[in-house]
Design a protein around this motif. Structure first.
Motif, PDB file in Angstrom:
ATOM      1  N   UNK A 123       0.866  -1.182   0.000  1.00  0.00           N
ATOM      2  CA  UNK A 123       0.000   0.000   0.000  1.00  0.00           C
ATOM      3  C   UNK A 123       0.897   1.224   0.000  1.00  0.00           C
ATOM      4  N   UNK A 124       0.789   1.991  -1.083  1.00  0.00           N
ATOM      5  CA  UNK A 124       1.639   3.174  -1.268  1.00  0.00           C
ATOM      6  C   UNK A 124       0.762   4.415  -1.271  1.00  0.00           C
ATOM      7  N   UNK A 125       1.135   5.384  -0.450  1.00  0.00           N
ATOM      8  CA  UNK A 125       0.471   6.688  -0.446  1.00  0.00           C
ATOM      9  C   UNK A 125       1.422   7.707  -1.053  1.00  0.00           C
ATOM     10  N   UNK A 126       0.888   8.610  -1.867  1.00  0.00           N
ATOM     11  CA  UNK A 126       1.706   9.654  -2.487  1.00  0.00           C
ATOM     12  C   UNK A 126       1.160  11.024  -2.104  1.00  0.00           C
ATOM     13  N   UNK A 127       2.063  11.872  -1.617  1.00  0.00           N
ATOM     14  CA  UNK A 127       1.742  13.265  -1.328  1.00  0.00           C
ATOM     15  C   UNK A 127       2.746  14.122  -2.088  1.00  0.00           C
ATOM     16  N   UNK A 128       2.296  14.653  -3.209  1.00  0.00           N
ATOM     17  CA  UNK A 128       3.236  15.384  -4.057  1.00  0.00           C
ATOM     18  C   UNK A 128       4.283  14.426  -4.595  1.00  0.00           C
ATOM     19  N   UNK A 129       5.542  14.734  -4.340  1.00  0.00           N
ATOM     20  CA  UNK A 129       6.639  13.879  -4.791  1.00  0.00           C
ATOM     21  C   UNK A 129       7.049  12.832  -3.754  1.00  0.00           C
ATOM     22  N   UNK A 130       6.389  12.872  -2.606  1.00  0.00           N
ATOM     23  CA  UNK A 130       6.756  11.966  -1.518  1.00  0.00           C
ATOM     24  C   UNK A 130       5.935  10.681  -1.613  1.00  0.00           C
ATOM     25  N   UNK A 131       6.627   9.550  -1.554  1.00  0.00           N
ATOM     26  CA  UNK A 131       5.983   8.238  -1.615  1.00  0.00           C
ATOM     27  C   UNK A 131       6.192   7.516  -0.291  1.00  0.00           C
ATOM     28  N   UNK A 132       5.099   7.092   0.328  1.00  0.00           N
ATOM     29  CA  UNK A 132       5.171   6.378   1.603  1.00  0.00           C
ATOM     30  C   UNK A 132       4.616   4.967   1.414  1.00  0.00           C
TER      31      UNK A 132
END
Length: 253
Positions: free
Chosen positions: A13-22
């Motif tokens: 499960x990957x969350x993306x906020x702008x250029x940040x990938x968690x």
């Protein structure tokens, strides 16, 4: 031979906020058989709550496969997922999530409104009463949440999770808002339900609560770092007796 109740293969499960990938969950593979009682542990940010949401079909993985009772959840439409969730799963939350203006019985009936085929009113009421009696609240059917203790409210929430007779109960920090004695009572109820054949998966950050379970899974940074049977399992009856003895000794001192 029947398939595992839960089977995860390389779930991410990957969350993306702008250029940040968690990567909240990172390559988790896992099987849970029918009749297990599993604790999922980990610190804040470990991925345990994200994993629980995917197990409950409340969120979809970015990659990997999730089979619930042999059914590939990713291949289902929204209506089919909703139906599967309603038929197979029961949910218990830390904050109880009861409607304040409805009675205990009415709160327990709620999942039956979304069942297909339609459940008649008389049957809804009877099933709610039976679920509340199962959790020891047969005398509190028509009390509102503000007339119940925290432990009683959590019992109503557990009865609501049971009213559709699910194969799997998912509990997210179910003792987080409860005192020690009430936590023991609630965990004793989960143990009783599990002994009756219901599979229970519980998220907790408390080691002493996880010890009531049969199997403990520990997560860190989105990965499973430990998965083993509970070697020093706690039983609620023993804990209640020890607490009673301690309180009696303190009163005599």
């Amino acid at each position: 031979m029947s398939p595992p109740l839960i089977e995860l293969q390389n779930i991410e499960k990957v969350y993306r906020t702008g250029d940040v990938e968690v990567r909240a969950v990172n390559g988790v593979s896992l099987q849970i058989e029918r009749g297990e009682f599993v604790a999922i542990m980990g610190s804040s940010g470990s991925g345990k709550s994200t994993l629980m949401n995917m197990l409950g079909c409340l969120d979809q993985p970015t990659a990997g496969s999730y089979l619930l009772d042999g059914v590939d959840v990713a291949k289902l439409g929204r209506a089919e997922i909703s139906r599967l969730r309603n038929q197979k799963l029961g949910f218990v939350f830390q904050s109880f999530n009861l409607l304040s203006r409805t009675t205990a019985c009415e709160n327990v009936e709620l999942p039956l409104f979304y069942t297909s085929p339609h459940v008649p009113l008389r049957e809804r009421r009877q099933r709610a009463i039976e679920a509340l009696e199962k959790v020891g609240l047969g005398a509190r059917l028509y009390n509102h949440p503000n007339q119940l203790s925290g432990g009683q409210q959590q019992r109503v929430a557990i009865a609501r999770a049971l009213v559709n007779q699910p194969e799997l109960v998912l509990a997210d920090e179910p003792t987080g808002n409860l005192d020690t004695r009430t936590s023991i009572e609630v965990m004793g109820l989960f143990q009783t339900l599990n002994d009756a054949g219901i599979t229970v998966v519980m998220v907790t950050h408390e080691l002493d609560i996880a010890a009531y379970c049969k199997r403990i899974i520990v997560m860190r940074d989105g990965k499973i770092i430990r998965d083993e049977p509970s070697t020093q399992r706690i039983f609620a009856g023993d804990q209640r007796a020890a607490l009673d003895a301690s309180e009696q000794h303190a009163s005599l001192s």
